[in-house]
Design an enzyme around this catalytic site. Structure first.
Site, PDB file in Angstrom:
ATOM      1  CB  CYS A  52      -0.888   0.001   1.244  1.00 17.07           C
ATOM      2  SG  CYS A  52       0.064   0.050   2.769  1.00 17.07           S
ATOM      3  CB  CYS A  74       0.799   5.462   7.017  1.00 18.87           C
ATOM      4  SG  CYS A  74      -0.381   5.746   5.688  1.00 18.87           S
ATOM      5  CG  HIS A  84      -2.297  -3.394  15.052  1.00 16.45           C
ATOM      6  ND1 HIS A  84      -1.656  -2.236  14.677  1.00 16.45           N
ATOM      7  CD2 HIS A  84      -2.130  -4.261  14.040  1.00 16.45           C
ATOM      8  CE1 HIS A  84      -1.144  -2.406  13.468  1.00 16.45           C
ATOM      9  NE2 HIS A  84      -1.419  -3.639  13.055  1.00 16.45           N
ATOM     10  CD  GLU A 134      -3.552   2.073  12.493  1.00 16.10           C
ATOM     11  OE1 GLU A 134      -3.175   1.206  11.676  1.00 16.10           O
ATOM     12  OE2 GLU A 134      -4.588   2.738  12.345  1.00 16.10           O
ATOM     13  CB  CYS A 189      -6.424   3.208   4.901  1.00 13.08           C
ATOM     14  SG  CYS A 189      -5.501   2.653   3.495  1.00 13.08           S
ATOM     15  CB  SER A 194       1.639 -10.100   7.018  1.00 17.66           C
ATOM     16  OG  SER A 194       0.595  -9.371   6.414  1.00 17.66           O
ATOM     17  CG  ASN A 219      -2.172  -6.896   5.254  1.00 15.00           C
ATOM     18  OD1 ASN A 219      -2.118  -7.230   4.083  1.00 15.00           O
ATOM     19  ND2 ASN A 219      -1.136  -6.366   5.886  1.00 15.00           N
TER      20      ASN A 219
HETATM   21 FE1  F3S Z   1      -1.142   1.282   4.229  1.00 14.14          FE
HETATM   22 FE2  F3S Z   1      -1.324   3.627   5.348  1.00 14.14          FE
HETATM   23 FE3  F3S Z   1      -3.451   2.389   4.539  1.00 14.14          FE
HETATM   24  S1  F3S Z   1       0.067   2.012   5.920  1.00 14.14           S
HETATM   25  S2  F3S Z   1      -2.985   0.231   4.830  1.00 14.14           S
HETATM   26  S3  F3S Z   1      -1.850   3.174   3.240  1.00 14.14           S
HETATM   27  S4  F3S Z   1      -3.225   3.525   6.404  1.00 14.14           S
END
Ligand code: F3S
Length: 279
Positions: free
Chosen positions: A12, A96, A124, A126, A190, A218, A220
């Site tokens: 991403c 990010c 997590h 985050e 996101c 991972s 995801n």
């Molecule tokens: Fe990647 Fe940022 Fe979205 S790290 S999953 S673009 S919030």
């Protein structure tokens, strides 16, 4: 055998940016920069960075004054920046931009006096950082039962971990109405995760099996794999590298789909596709 790659797969924006910053930092000052935790959940990329001189530290206090700390895309609590400044560390901030935005909105809700509720995985990194931006007493919920267990909170302000699915978030925010006089919810999700899942679903409809590429650590990537295997009911394999592929898995198959989590580098996906095309 025909091999088709999902039209949204792999890095991403936030992870791509963080990895570029990591390689640049390692090239500029090899051995003088450490990332706070592995930069992404991909062992092959972490090993490549280690070979270029980027080490990993668990805490800022492990760094020597005057060296550099790389903050990964998940972000960190405000006190980590403070401590890094006290230790006279150069801060290379690869948080990010979408995660930074979630930090700002969370702080704003707390300043405006809302009881902050974060929708996400409690452990997590985050979410731990978001909690710190919310100040004292923030709540983290992941399931309808967690929402049910909340007290009546009066004015509730809600944010989500960026990788949550919108449909789950909508359901939990709806349930929070019963706990609030006033409810303010920001959409901090996101769409990278949903886009990868939707692309995998479209592809799964036209192939015999799916290969999901990415770190076994991972979350995801693992969710993508589980979705292909359980919800879409296709034969599916989760692999980290091309070497793990076994031609016997695919006997009698005509078409294979390949997808990858947001933390999987392009070169690993390309190597997998190249090897599959030799079968
Ligand atoms: Fe990647 Fe940022 Fe979205 S790290 S999953 S673009 S919030």
């Amino acid at each position: 055998m025909e091999v088709i790659v999902a039209d949204a797969a792999g890095f991403c924006m936030g992870v791509k940016r963080a990895c570029q910053m990591a390689f640049q930092a390692a090239a500029r000052q090899p051995g003088r920069v450490k990332s706070l935790g592995p930069i992404i959940h991909n062992p092959q990329l972490v090993a490549k960075l280690a070979a270029e001189g980027l080490e990993i530290a668990a805490e800022v206090d492990e760094l020597e004054p005057g060296t550099a700390v790389l903050i990964r895309s998940h972000g960190v609590p405000p006190e980590v920046y403070e401590r890094a400044r006290e230790l006279d560390l150069e801060i290379i901030d690869a948080t990010c931009p979408l995660v930074r935005k979630a930090h700002r909105l969370t702080s704003r809700l707390a300043e405006e006096g809302y009881a902050v509720v974060i929708v996400g995985e409690p452990d997590h990194p985050e979410v731990r950082a978001l909690k710190a931006y919310a100040g004292d007493g923030a709540h983290v919920v992941e399931t309808p039962a967690d929402v049910e267990a909340l007290d009546d909170l009066g004015r509730i302000g809600v944010v989500a971990q960026t990788t949550q699915l919108l449909s789950d978030y909508q359901r939990l925010v709806g349930a929070m109405l019963a706990k609030a006089e006033e409810l303010k919810a920001f959409n901090t999700i996101c769409d990278a995760t949903a886009l990868r899942q939707q692309a995998a679903e479209r592809l799964a409809a036209v192939v015999d099996a799916m290969i999901v590429v990415g770190g076994k650590n991972s979350a995801n990537t693992t969710r993508l794999y589980q979705r292909c295997r359980d919800k879409l009911g296709l034969p599916a394999w989760h692999i980290e590298t091309a070497e793990e592929l076994d031609p016997s898995w695919f006997s009698g198959m005509q078409r294979l789909g390949v997808t990858a989590g947001a933390s999987t580098p392009d070169w690993i996906i390309e190597a997998v596709v190249e090897r599959l095309r030799t079968f």
